[in-house]
Design a protein around this motif. Structure first.
Motif, PDB file in Angstrom:
ATOM      1  N   ASN A 247       6.139  12.255  -3.869  1.00  0.00           N
ATOM      2  CA  ASN A 247       6.080  13.099  -5.063  1.00  0.00           C
ATOM      3  C   ASN A 247       4.655  13.253  -5.563  1.00  0.00           C
ATOM      4  N   SER A 248       3.915  12.158  -5.586  1.00  0.00           N
ATOM      5  CA  SER A 248       2.535  12.174  -6.066  1.00  0.00           C
ATOM      6  C   SER A 248       1.693  11.254  -5.196  1.00  0.00           C
ATOM      7  N   VAL A 249       0.517  11.716  -4.783  1.00  0.00           N
ATOM      8  CA  VAL A 249      -0.372  10.865  -3.988  1.00  0.00           C
ATOM      9  C   VAL A 249      -1.184   9.914  -4.861  1.00  0.00           C
ATOM     10  N   THR A 250      -1.199  10.139  -6.158  1.00  0.00           N
ATOM     11  CA  THR A 250      -2.063   9.358  -7.057  1.00  0.00           C
ATOM     12  C   THR A 250      -1.827   7.855  -6.967  1.00  0.00           C
ATOM     13  N   PRO A 251      -0.585   7.343  -7.065  1.00  0.00           N
ATOM     14  CA  PRO A 251      -0.438   5.888  -6.964  1.00  0.00           C
ATOM     15  C   PRO A 251      -0.833   5.342  -5.590  1.00  0.00           C
ATOM     16  N   PHE A 252      -0.627   6.126  -4.548  1.00  0.00           N
ATOM     17  CA  PHE A 252      -1.032   5.705  -3.206  1.00  0.00           C
ATOM     18  C   PHE A 252      -2.552   5.646  -3.114  1.00  0.00           C
ATOM     19  N   LEU A 253      -3.201   6.673  -3.629  1.00  0.00           N
ATOM     20  CA  LEU A 253      -4.661   6.732  -3.605  1.00  0.00           C
ATOM     21  C   LEU A 253      -5.251   5.557  -4.387  1.00  0.00           C
ATOM     22  N   ASN A 254      -4.642   5.220  -5.519  1.00  0.00           N
ATOM     23  CA  ASN A 254      -5.116   4.079  -6.300  1.00  0.00           C
ATOM     24  C   ASN A 254      -5.000   2.782  -5.507  1.00  0.00           C
TER      25      ASN A 254
ATOM     26  N   LEU B 106      -4.129  20.941  -0.254  1.00  0.00           N
ATOM     27  CA  LEU B 106      -3.281  21.840   0.531  1.00  0.00           C
ATOM     28  C   LEU B 106      -2.640  22.804  -0.462  1.00  0.00           C
ATOM     29  N   GLY B 107      -3.218  23.957  -0.613  1.00  0.00           N
ATOM     30  CA  GLY B 107      -2.676  24.895  -1.589  1.00  0.00           C
ATOM     31  C   GLY B 107      -3.053  24.507  -3.006  1.00  0.00           C
ATOM     32  N   ASP B 108      -2.190  24.864  -3.931  1.00  0.00           N
ATOM     33  CA  ASP B 108      -2.510  24.682  -5.354  1.00  0.00           C
ATOM     34  C   ASP B 108      -2.495  23.236  -5.829  1.00  0.00           C
ATOM     35  N   ASN B 109      -1.429  22.494  -5.514  1.00  0.00           N
ATOM     36  CA  ASN B 109      -1.349  21.156  -6.114  1.00  0.00           C
ATOM     37  C   ASN B 109      -0.967  20.053  -5.135  1.00  0.00           C
ATOM     38  N   ARG B 110      -0.915  20.345  -3.840  1.00  0.00           N
ATOM     39  CA  ARG B 110      -0.588  19.299  -2.868  1.00  0.00           C
ATOM     40  C   ARG B 110      -1.859  18.756  -2.230  1.00  0.00           C
ATOM     41  N   ASN B 111      -1.813  17.492  -1.884  1.00  0.00           N
ATOM     42  CA  ASN B 111      -2.945  16.810  -1.272  1.00  0.00           C
ATOM     43  C   ASN B 111      -2.526  16.154   0.032  1.00  0.00           C
ATOM     44  N   PHE B 112      -3.492  16.009   0.914  1.00  0.00           N
ATOM     45  CA  PHE B 112      -3.323  15.358   2.205  1.00  0.00           C
ATOM     46  C   PHE B 112      -4.274  14.173   2.252  1.00  0.00           C
ATOM     47  N   LEU B 113      -3.732  12.967   2.519  1.00  0.00           N
ATOM     48  CA  LEU B 113      -4.540  11.759   2.706  1.00  0.00           C
ATOM     49  C   LEU B 113      -4.298  11.242   4.108  1.00  0.00           C
TER      50      LEU B 113
ATOM     51  N   VAL C 207      -1.606   7.246   9.318  1.00  0.00           N
ATOM     52  CA  VAL C 207      -0.574   7.477   8.298  1.00  0.00           C
ATOM     53  C   VAL C 207      -1.038   8.642   7.445  1.00  0.00           C
ATOM     54  N   GLU C 208      -0.262   9.745   7.503  1.00  0.00           N
ATOM     55  CA  GLU C 208      -0.523  10.906   6.647  1.00  0.00           C
ATOM     56  C   GLU C 208       0.345  10.774   5.402  1.00  0.00           C
ATOM     57  N   LEU C 209      -0.273  10.982   4.262  1.00  0.00           N
ATOM     58  CA  LEU C 209       0.464  11.043   3.005  1.00  0.00           C
ATOM     59  C   LEU C 209       0.248  12.430   2.429  1.00  0.00           C
ATOM     60  N   ILE C 210       1.346  13.123   2.151  1.00  0.00           N
ATOM     61  CA  ILE C 210       1.263  14.479   1.620  1.00  0.00           C
ATOM     62  C   ILE C 210       2.092  14.539   0.352  1.00  0.00           C
ATOM     63  N   GLY C 211       1.474  14.996  -0.728  1.00  0.00           N
ATOM     64  CA  GLY C 211       2.202  15.077  -1.992  1.00  0.00           C
ATOM     65  C   GLY C 211       1.378  15.744  -3.069  1.00  0.00           C
ATOM     66  N   ASN C 212       1.994  15.872  -4.218  1.00  0.00           N
ATOM     67  CA  ASN C 212       1.347  16.501  -5.364  1.00  0.00           C
ATOM     68  C   ASN C 212       0.248  15.612  -5.921  1.00  0.00           C
ATOM     69  N   ASP C 213      -0.563  16.216  -6.819  1.00  0.00           N
ATOM     70  CA  ASP C 213      -1.652  15.466  -7.472  1.00  0.00           C
ATOM     71  C   ASP C 213      -1.119  14.248  -8.177  1.00  0.00           C
TER      72      ASP C 213
ATOM     73  N   ILE D 264       0.835  -1.199   0.000  1.00  0.00           N
ATOM     74  CA  ILE D 264       0.000   0.000   0.000  1.00  0.00           C
ATOM     75  C   ILE D 264       0.872   1.251   0.000  1.00  0.00           C
ATOM     76  N   LEU D 265       1.852   1.299   0.919  1.00  0.00           N
ATOM     77  CA  LEU D 265       2.697   2.485   1.017  1.00  0.00           C
ATOM     78  C   LEU D 265       3.919   2.433   0.110  1.00  0.00           C
ATOM     79  N   GLY D 266       4.177   1.279  -0.505  1.00  0.00           N
ATOM     80  CA  GLY D 266       5.263   1.186  -1.475  1.00  0.00           C
ATOM     81  C   GLY D 266       6.653   1.108  -0.879  1.00  0.00           C
ATOM     82  N   MET D 267       6.753   0.796   0.415  1.00  0.00           N
ATOM     83  CA  MET D 267       8.076   0.668   1.021  1.00  0.00           C
ATOM     84  C   MET D 267       8.747  -0.602   0.515  1.00  0.00           C
ATOM     85  N   LYS D 268      10.060  -0.615   0.608  1.00  0.00           N
ATOM     86  CA  LYS D 268      10.839  -1.769   0.193  1.00  0.00           C
ATOM     87  C   LYS D 268      11.478  -2.394   1.427  1.00  0.00           C
ATOM     88  N   GLU D 269      11.404  -3.716   1.494  1.00  0.00           N
ATOM     89  CA  GLU D 269      12.078  -4.414   2.585  1.00  0.00           C
ATOM     90  C   GLU D 269      13.553  -4.495   2.233  1.00  0.00           C
TER      91      GLU D 269
END
Length: 138
Positions: free
Chosen positions: A91-98, A115-122, A132-138, A18-23
């Protein structure tokens, strides 16, 4: 940062898929070191190391499990003391949101919020209720 989780496999699945971390590694703590270091009362345990990217400069995120469930899951961050949430800038919340939507993970509050012009908060929760807060561009 180290987080004690109730189910290692379930948490690894969340943080990796989900969060895309690497072991990136792990190690065992034997009972003697656990007791002498003050980390445990002599219980041995395994540590899994995750990173958002596999580079030497990336911060480490460690998971440990003793198989014990959390006593209660807070509804909001003010409901308990101690570590209640982690913030991850991306960098982008889109893949996380998907991935969040594909895996039927609940978005909390009215997120995503601009958050402002192009940043999002999830805001979501891990399997043990840590916010878990995710903050990033569209």
């Amino acid at each position: 940062m180290g987080v004690v989780v109730s189910d290692m496999e379930r948490s690894l699945d969340f943080y990796k898929n989900i969060l895309g971390m690497k072991e990136t590694g792990g190690f065992d703590i034997n009972s003697d070191f656990g007791k002498r270091s003050g980390l445990s009362n002599g219980l041995p345990f395994q540590v899994k190391i995750l990173k958002l990217e596999d580079s030497p400069q990336a911060n480490q995120f460690k998971l440990v499990s003793f198989g014990k469930k959390r006593a209660s899951i807070p509804e909001h961050i003010q409901d308990d003391t101690g570590v209640q949430y982690i913030t991850i800038f991306v960098n982008s919340v889109t893949p996380f949101l998907n991935r969040i939507r594909e895996n039927n993970i609940e978005l909390l509050g009215e997120t995503p919020i601009k958050l402002g012009d192009n940043r999002n908060f999830l805001l979501i929760r891990d399997p043990d209720g840590i916010f878990v807060e995710l903050i990033g561009n569209d």
